[in-house]
Design an enzyme around this catalytic site. Structure first.
Site, PDB file in Angstrom:
ATOM      1  N   ASP A  38       8.171  46.313   9.022  1.00 43.56           N
ATOM      2  CA  ASP A  38       8.463  47.751   9.169  1.00 43.56           C
ATOM      3  C   ASP A  38       9.324  48.211   8.008  1.00 43.56           C
ATOM      4  OD1 ASP A  38       8.160  49.676  11.925  1.00 43.56           O
ATOM      5  OD2 ASP A  38       9.390  50.431  10.271  1.00 43.56           O
ATOM      6  N   VAL A  74       3.402  48.992   3.817  1.00 44.80           N
ATOM      7  CA  VAL A  74       2.043  48.435   3.939  1.00 44.80           C
ATOM      8  C   VAL A  74       1.201  48.703   2.691  1.00 44.80           C
ATOM      9  CG1 VAL A  74       1.799  48.260   6.438  1.00 44.80           C
ATOM     10  CG2 VAL A  74       1.396  50.468   5.322  1.00 44.80           C
ATOM     11  N   ASN A  97      -0.989  48.601  12.157  1.00 42.26           N
ATOM     12  CA  ASN A  97      -0.462  49.569  13.119  1.00 42.26           C
ATOM     13  C   ASN A  97       0.462  50.612  12.483  1.00 42.26           C
ATOM     14  OD1 ASN A  97       0.682  50.312  16.013  1.00 42.26           O
ATOM     15  ND2 ASN A  97       2.458  49.764  14.748  1.00 42.26           N
ATOM     16  N   TYR A 162      -4.856  63.015   8.557  1.00 45.07           N
ATOM     17  CA  TYR A 162      -4.729  61.890   9.491  1.00 45.07           C
ATOM     18  C   TYR A 162      -6.102  61.493  10.052  1.00 45.07           C
ATOM     19  CZ  TYR A 162      -2.668  59.563  13.663  1.00 45.07           C
ATOM     20  OH  TYR A 162      -2.310  58.687  14.651  1.00 45.07           O
ATOM     21  N   LYS A 166      -7.928  57.972   9.657  1.00 43.68           N
ATOM     22  CA  LYS A 166      -8.187  57.194  10.874  1.00 43.68           C
ATOM     23  C   LYS A 166      -9.676  56.911  11.053  1.00 43.68           C
ATOM     24  CE  LYS A 166      -4.085  56.474  12.710  1.00 43.68           C
ATOM     25  NZ  LYS A 166      -3.485  55.125  12.552  1.00 43.68           N
ATOM     26  N   ALA A 194       0.038  56.744  23.424  1.00 46.43           N
ATOM     27  CA  ALA A 194       1.264  56.107  23.907  1.00 46.43           C
ATOM     28  C   ALA A 194       2.482  56.941  23.579  1.00 46.43           C
ATOM     29  CB  ALA A 194       1.406  54.723  23.270  1.00 46.43           C
ATOM     30  N   SER A 196       5.811  57.482  21.982  1.00 43.14           N
ATOM     31  CA  SER A 196       6.540  56.946  20.832  1.00 43.14           C
ATOM     32  C   SER A 196       7.227  58.125  20.172  1.00 43.14           C
ATOM     33  CB  SER A 196       5.579  56.277  19.844  1.00 43.14           C
ATOM     34  OG  SER A 196       4.877  57.267  19.104  1.00 43.14           O
ATOM     35  N   ARG A 197       7.939  57.873  19.108  1.00 41.27           N
ATOM     36  CA  ARG A 197       8.603  59.006  18.439  1.00 41.27           C
ATOM     37  C   ARG A 197       7.579  59.972  17.862  1.00 41.27           C
ATOM     38  NH1 ARG A 197      10.978  56.476  12.841  1.00 41.27           N
ATOM     39  NH2 ARG A 197       8.964  55.862  11.997  1.00 41.27           N
TER      40      ARG A 197
HETATM   41  P1  NAI Z   1       6.040  54.903  15.635  1.00 40.13           P
HETATM   42  O1  NAI Z   1       6.550  55.915  14.681  1.00 40.13           O
HETATM   43  O2  NAI Z   1       6.844  54.638  16.862  1.00 40.13           O
HETATM   44  O3  NAI Z   1       5.809  53.515  14.897  1.00 40.13           O
HETATM   45  C1  NAI Z   1       5.205  53.434  13.641  1.00 40.13           C
HETATM   46  C2  NAI Z   1       6.010  52.475  12.789  1.00 40.13           C
HETATM   47  O4  NAI Z   1       5.359  52.335  11.512  1.00 40.13           O
HETATM   48  C3  NAI Z   1       7.425  52.985  12.496  1.00 40.13           C
HETATM   49  O5  NAI Z   1       8.368  52.029  12.928  1.00 40.13           O
HETATM   50  C4  NAI Z   1       7.447  53.175  10.994  1.00 40.13           C
HETATM   51  O6  NAI Z   1       8.697  52.872  10.393  1.00 40.13           O
HETATM   52  C5  NAI Z   1       6.356  52.221  10.535  1.00 40.13           C
HETATM   53  N1  NAI Z   1       5.821  52.585   9.230  1.00 40.13           N
HETATM   54  C6  NAI Z   1       5.440  53.815   8.826  1.00 40.13           C
HETATM   55  N2  NAI Z   1       5.013  53.782   7.569  1.00 40.13           N
HETATM   56  C7  NAI Z   1       5.115  52.490   7.151  1.00 40.13           C
HETATM   57  C8  NAI Z   1       4.788  51.822   5.949  1.00 40.13           C
HETATM   58  N3  NAI Z   1       4.304  52.491   4.885  1.00 40.13           N
HETATM   59  N4  NAI Z   1       4.983  50.482   5.877  1.00 40.13           N
HETATM   60  C9  NAI Z   1       5.483  49.801   6.941  1.00 40.13           C
HETATM   61  N5  NAI Z   1       5.819  50.402   8.100  1.00 40.13           N
HETATM   62  C10 NAI Z   1       5.623  51.724   8.214  1.00 40.13           C
HETATM   63  O7  NAI Z   1       4.550  55.368  16.020  1.00 40.13           O
HETATM   64  P2  NAI Z   1       3.489  54.823  17.102  1.00 40.13           P
HETATM   65  O8  NAI Z   1       3.124  55.959  17.959  1.00 40.13           O
HETATM   66  O9  NAI Z   1       3.922  53.555  17.705  1.00 40.13           O
HETATM   67  O10 NAI Z   1       2.230  54.593  16.135  1.00 40.13           O
HETATM   68  C11 NAI Z   1       1.665  53.333  15.845  1.00 40.13           C
HETATM   69  C12 NAI Z   1       0.244  53.561  15.342  1.00 40.13           C
HETATM   70  O11 NAI Z   1      -0.552  54.103  16.370  1.00 40.13           O
HETATM   71  C13 NAI Z   1       0.142  54.526  14.164  1.00 40.13           C
HETATM   72  O12 NAI Z   1      -0.825  54.065  13.256  1.00 40.13           O
HETATM   73  C14 NAI Z   1      -0.322  55.805  14.818  1.00 40.13           C
HETATM   74  O13 NAI Z   1      -1.004  56.644  13.912  1.00 40.13           O
HETATM   75  C15 NAI Z   1      -1.230  55.244  15.888  1.00 40.13           C
HETATM   76  N6  NAI Z   1      -1.482  56.155  16.997  1.00 40.13           N
HETATM   77  C16 NAI Z   1      -0.504  56.446  17.888  1.00 40.13           C
HETATM   78  C17 NAI Z   1      -0.771  57.304  18.932  1.00 40.13           C
HETATM   79  C18 NAI Z   1       0.221  57.567  19.989  1.00 40.13           C
HETATM   80  O14 NAI Z   1      -0.142  58.259  20.986  1.00 40.13           O
HETATM   81  N7  NAI Z   1       1.465  57.099  19.860  1.00 40.13           N
HETATM   82  C19 NAI Z   1      -2.062  58.005  19.046  1.00 40.13           C
HETATM   83  C20 NAI Z   1      -3.045  57.572  18.092  1.00 40.13           C
HETATM   84  C21 NAI Z   1      -2.736  56.693  17.095  1.00 40.13           C
END
Ligand code: NAI
Length: 304
Positions: A38, A74, A97, A162, A166, A194, A196-197
């Site tokens: 992360d 990433v 992710n 996005y 995606k 889910a 999340s922030r």
């Molecule tokens: P989140 O913001 O809680 O977690 C994402 C994490 O990725 C963060 O900790 C952030 O620091 C890290 N991150 C961001 N850019 C980065 C980079 N360049 N290199 C390394 N780490 C990096 O968000 P969440 O909701 O847990 O999202 C996880 C994945 O699920 C994402 O790809 C998001 O697009 C996808 N997603 C989430 C949905 C939801 O309802 N929460 C819906 C659809 C997709």
């Protein structure tokens, strides 16, 4: 627990928060050695905080699991893979992710918003997967997850950047499924919902409570287990609901070559777009064979 990951090495990108954190902890609880990646930036991808990955890795170790932290973006996924190989000597599972949002209506979207999303989601997943691919091919084994989104599968206002990234991950996954399948390197896609922030500000508290990341992670573990042989499949998942998603192709209509015109197409529009008895093609070979049969030629591809 029959679905275990003892001696398996798992990379989860973006594992400092939300879904990734949940995946990483669950893999570790079932015996995996986990690389908690992360960058620790904001939800819009600004800044960096080294402590975010370290905190989750420490939580896992406190619970008796094995984990190391990695703070590379990433976009430099090869470094994450190098650290995994240096530390653990192999890579069995990669969960792409990491993600951010930079929402804007398309007419207001600027190049920086487009680039940031493309680079994090699609380029980042490419870089990390491409580096892991070499190790997985050499080992003759791998399980890869791409994290897509309903916004990509169906489109969503304000998320052109996005959604494009995606859906790009879906195309990437489909092709990796074709190229990796014979070596037991299997790639599948999840489109999660889910709390999340990223979703905290757009959903009410009672809904967020109902869609905790814990209800998404079990599918990821199932897809990443050695006994799971599904490949190139897409799943929508959230709040305890899991559904498989695939593209449909209508039976369509074949026109005589001397009789294909805009007016002729217009007259047959209902037939062309009728999804009754729709087909689901497994890969491009299957669709090319079908097209060949429809138009009476052979593209040199055998029916499988
Ligand atoms: P989140 O913001 O809680 O977690 C994402 C994490 O990725 C963060 O900790 C952030 O620091 C890290 N991150 C961001 N850019 C980065 C980079 N360049 N290199 C390394 N780490 C990096 O968000 P969440 O909701 O847990 O999202 C996880 C994945 O699920 C994402 O790809 C998001 O697009 C996808 N997603 C989430 C949905 C939801 O309802 N929460 C819906 C659809 C997709």
């Amino acid at each position: 627990m029959s679905i275990r990951f003892d001696d398996r090495v798992v990379i989860v990108t973006g594992a400092g928060n939300g879904l990734g954190r949940c995946h990483a902890s669950a893999f570790a609880a079932r015996g995996a050695k986990v690389v908690v990646n992360d960058l620790g930036g904001t939800g819009e991808g600004q800044g960096a905080d080294m402590s975010v990955a370290a905190r989750v890795a420490s939580e896992i170790r406190s619970a008796g699991g094995e984990a190391i932290a990695n703070t590379d973006p990433v976009q430099q996924g090869q470094r994450i893979v190098e650290q995994a190989l240096d530390e653990f000597g192999r890579i069995d599972v990669l969960v792409n992710n990491a993600g951010i949002l930079r929402d804007a209506a398309f007419h207001k979207m600027d190049q920086a918003q487009w680039d940031a999303i493309y680079e994090t989601h699609l380029l980042g997943s490419f870089r990390t997967t491409h580096a892991a691919w070499t190790a997985m091919r050499a080992a003759g084994y791998g399980r890869i997850i791409m994290t897509s989104s309903a916004a990509g599968l169906y489109g969503n206002f304000g998320q052109a950047n996005y959604a494009a990234a995606k859906m790009g991950l879906v195309g990437l996954a489909y092709t990796l499924a074709v190229e990796g399948g014979t070596r037991d390197i299997l790639t599948n896609v999840i489109a999660p919902v889910a709390a999340s922030r990223l979703t905290a500000s757009v959903m009410p508290p009672e809904v967020l409570e109902r869609i905790q990341p814990e209800y998404v992670t079990p599918l990821v573990l199932k897809l990443c287990h050695e006994n799971h042989k599904g490949n190139g499949e897409i799943f929508e998942v959230g709040g305890g609901w899991i559904s498989a998603v695939r593209l449909e192709q209508s039976v369509g209509k074949t026109f005589e070559l001397n009789d294909i015109s805009p007016e002729g197409i217009d007259a047959c529009w209902n037939e062309i777009t009728d999804f009754t008895n729709a087909n689901h093609r497994k890969d491009v070979t299957a669709t090319m064979v079908e097209i060949g049969e429809r138009i009476g030629v052979s593209f040199g591809m055998a029916k499988q």
